[in-house]
Enzyme design. Structure first.
Site, PDB file in Angstrom:
ATOM      1  N   GLU A 179      76.804  88.591  47.406  1.00  0.00           N
ATOM      2  CA  GLU A 179      77.511  88.346  48.520  1.00  0.00           C
ATOM      3  C   GLU A 179      78.825  88.815  48.338  1.00  0.00           C
ATOM      4  O   GLU A 179      79.537  89.189  49.399  1.00  0.00           O
ATOM      5  CB  GLU A 179      77.382  86.506  48.668  1.00  0.00           C
ATOM      6  CG  GLU A 179      76.206  86.040  49.005  1.00  0.00           C
ATOM      7  CD  GLU A 179      75.775  84.673  49.170  1.00  0.00           C
ATOM      8  OE1 GLU A 179      74.903  84.399  49.721  1.00  0.00           O
ATOM      9  OE2 GLU A 179      76.839  84.112  48.822  1.00  0.00           O
ATOM     10  N   LYS A 191      83.830  78.663  57.607  1.00  0.00           N
ATOM     11  CA  LYS A 191      83.082  78.975  58.726  1.00  0.00           C
ATOM     12  C   LYS A 191      83.997  78.807  60.183  1.00  0.00           C
ATOM     13  O   LYS A 191      85.007  77.819  60.086  1.00  0.00           O
ATOM     14  CB  LYS A 191      81.762  78.108  58.755  1.00  0.00           C
ATOM     15  CG  LYS A 191      80.757  78.544  57.789  1.00  0.00           C
ATOM     16  CD  LYS A 191      79.754  77.903  57.698  1.00  0.00           C
ATOM     17  CE  LYS A 191      78.517  78.141  56.800  1.00  0.00           C
ATOM     18  NZ  LYS A 191      77.387  77.214  56.820  1.00  0.00           N
ATOM     19  N   HIS A 209      80.522  77.886  53.453  1.00  0.00           N
ATOM     20  CA  HIS A 209      79.582  78.553  52.675  1.00  0.00           C
ATOM     21  C   HIS A 209      79.850  78.644  51.306  1.00  0.00           C
ATOM     22  O   HIS A 209      81.092  78.833  50.887  1.00  0.00           O
ATOM     23  CB  HIS A 209      79.262  79.687  53.271  1.00  0.00           C
ATOM     24  CG  HIS A 209      78.246  80.786  52.199  1.00  0.00           C
ATOM     25  ND1 HIS A 209      76.800  80.691  52.291  1.00  0.00           N
ATOM     26  CD2 HIS A 209      78.651  81.620  51.398  1.00  0.00           C
ATOM     27  CE1 HIS A 209      76.525  81.389  51.381  1.00  0.00           C
ATOM     28  NE2 HIS A 209      77.403  81.925  50.647  1.00  0.00           N
ATOM     29  N   ASN A 213      78.550  72.832  59.571  1.00  0.00           N
ATOM     30  CA  ASN A 213      78.950  72.404  58.247  1.00  0.00           C
ATOM     31  C   ASN A 213      79.947  72.816  57.475  1.00  0.00           C
ATOM     32  O   ASN A 213      80.301  72.872  56.300  1.00  0.00           O
ATOM     33  CB  ASN A 213      77.511  72.147  57.523  1.00  0.00           C
ATOM     34  CG  ASN A 213      76.954  73.583  57.137  1.00  0.00           C
ATOM     35  OD1 ASN A 213      77.491  74.384  57.371  1.00  0.00           O
ATOM     36  ND2 ASN A 213      75.886  73.409  56.179  1.00  0.00           N
ATOM     37  N   TYR A 228      73.061  86.527  55.513  1.00  0.00           N
ATOM     38  CA  TYR A 228      71.969  85.220  55.768  1.00  0.00           C
ATOM     39  C   TYR A 228      70.375  85.873  55.604  1.00  0.00           C
ATOM     40  O   TYR A 228      69.664  85.236  56.208  1.00  0.00           O
ATOM     41  CB  TYR A 228      72.332  84.764  56.716  1.00  0.00           C
ATOM     42  CG  TYR A 228      73.471  83.691  56.688  1.00  0.00           C
ATOM     43  CD1 TYR A 228      73.366  82.544  55.753  1.00  0.00           C
ATOM     44  CD2 TYR A 228      74.277  83.399  57.545  1.00  0.00           C
ATOM     45  CE1 TYR A 228      74.656  81.671  55.467  1.00  0.00           C
ATOM     46  CE2 TYR A 228      75.252  82.651  57.528  1.00  0.00           C
ATOM     47  CZ  TYR A 228      75.275  81.845  56.449  1.00  0.00           C
ATOM     48  OH  TYR A 228      76.481  80.813  56.236  1.00  0.00           O
TER      49      TYR A 228
HETATM   50  P1  IDP Z   1      73.868  76.182  52.306  1.00  0.00           P
HETATM   51  O1  IDP Z   1      74.703  76.634  53.408  1.00  0.00           O
HETATM   52  O2  IDP Z   1      74.070  74.788  51.857  1.00  0.00           O
HETATM   53  O3  IDP Z   1      73.626  77.122  51.258  1.00  0.00           O
HETATM   54  P2  IDP Z   1      71.536  77.071  53.421  1.00  0.00           P
HETATM   55  O4  IDP Z   1      70.203  76.312  53.295  1.00  0.00           O
HETATM   56  O5  IDP Z   1      71.608  78.526  52.637  1.00  0.00           O
HETATM   57  O6  IDP Z   1      72.471  76.191  53.056  1.00  0.00           O
HETATM   58  O7  IDP Z   1      71.451  77.190  54.992  1.00  0.00           O
HETATM   59  C1  IDP Z   1      72.598  78.318  55.423  1.00  0.00           C
HETATM   60  C2  IDP Z   1      73.128  77.500  56.543  1.00  0.00           C
HETATM   61  O8  IDP Z   1      72.300  77.850  57.595  1.00  0.00           O
HETATM   62  C3  IDP Z   1      73.784  76.345  56.489  1.00  0.00           C
HETATM   63  O9  IDP Z   1      74.847  76.267  55.664  1.00  0.00           O
HETATM   64  C4  IDP Z   1      73.711  75.898  57.917  1.00  0.00           C
HETATM   65  O10 IDP Z   1      75.001  76.336  58.797  1.00  0.00           O
HETATM   66  C5  IDP Z   1      72.643  76.462  58.445  1.00  0.00           C
HETATM   67  N1  IDP Z   1      71.391  75.860  58.502  1.00  0.00           N
HETATM   68  C6  IDP Z   1      70.418  75.584  57.448  1.00  0.00           C
HETATM   69  N2  IDP Z   1      69.557  74.743  57.828  1.00  0.00           N
HETATM   70  C7  IDP Z   1      69.766  74.462  59.114  1.00  0.00           C
HETATM   71  C8  IDP Z   1      69.086  73.638  60.146  1.00  0.00           C
HETATM   72  O11 IDP Z   1      67.982  73.034  59.960  1.00  0.00           O
HETATM   73  N3  IDP Z   1      69.503  73.666  61.308  1.00  0.00           N
HETATM   74  C9  IDP Z   1      70.795  74.332  61.730  1.00  0.00           C
HETATM   75  N4  IDP Z   1      71.229  75.247  60.915  1.00  0.00           N
HETATM   76  C10 IDP Z   1      71.012  75.084  59.339  1.00  0.00           C
HETATM   77 MG    MG Z   2      72.581  79.000  51.178  1.00  0.00          MG
END
Ligand code: IDP
Ligand code: MG
Length: 153
Positions: A126, A9, A115, A112, A49
């Site tokens: 995807e 990312k 992905h 974070n 997303y």
């Molecule tokens: P993942 O990336 O571990 O699969 P997901 O729940 O699919 O996690 O969420 C997608 C992305 O959305 C996360 O990697 C993060 O970048 C963002 N995200 C998820 N939850 C939050 C939140 O509570 N605050 C801000 N960003 C979030």
């Molecule tokens: Mg996810």
């Protein structure tokens, strides 16, 4: 062999962590079968997303993922989806175990770094969003018998 989509990312690209992140997947034995650098459009971001549409973090997530070029790749291996996600660590870096990419290199759920597809079905969807079949390479790799005991199709 199972395939999964990974994204390095914008925060990882800005912080110069792409090599470190690829190293962790590659060194574990996962095989790179496709890779490209792209700047995601708003439309691709919203499609990728789409399961998160309507959530409070969705606008911020779309702004983040489209803010700078990223690296997209397809990784292959037995149980590649699970292996990649284990190596990534939990979504919230403060819940990600030390030793994982997120646990070692990040602090904030909104920054974070990576992905990885969350299931084989999601991975297929995807991968097709980011890569055409001609961009994915399926030539066998000489070290595969040293990574996996059985060479399952
Ligand atoms: P993942 O990336 O571990 O699969 P997901 O729940 O699919 O996690 O969420 C997608 C992305 O959305 C996360 O990697 C993060 O970048 C963002 N995200 C998820 N939850 C939050 C939140 O509570 N605050 C801000 N960003 C979030
Ligand atoms: Mg996810």
């Amino acid at each position: 062999m199972e395939r999964t989509l990974v994204l390095i990312k914008p925060d990882a690209m800005q912080r110069g962590l792409a090599g470190e992140i690829i190293l962790r997947w590659e060194r574990r034995g996962l095989k790179i079968v496709a890779m490209k650098m792209i700047h995601m459009s708003q439309a691709l971001a919203e499609e990728h997303y789409s399961v998160h549409r309507g959530k409070t973090f969705f606008p911020g997530l779309i702004g983040y993922i489209t803010s700078y070029p990223i690296i997209a790749a397809v990784l292959e291996g037995h149980r590649a989806v699970e292996a990649v996600r284990q190596t990534m660590g939990a979504t919230d870096p403060l819940n990600a175990v030390p030793g994982s990419i997120r646990g070692d290199l990040s602090l904030d759920i909104g920054r974070n770094l990576v992905h990885g597809s969350d299931s084989a079905e999601t991975a297929a969807r995807e991968i097709s969003l980011f890569f055409s079949p001609q961009e994915i390479f399926s030539a066998p790799r000489d070290i595969d018998p040293w990574v996996f005991e059985e060479q399952k199709g």
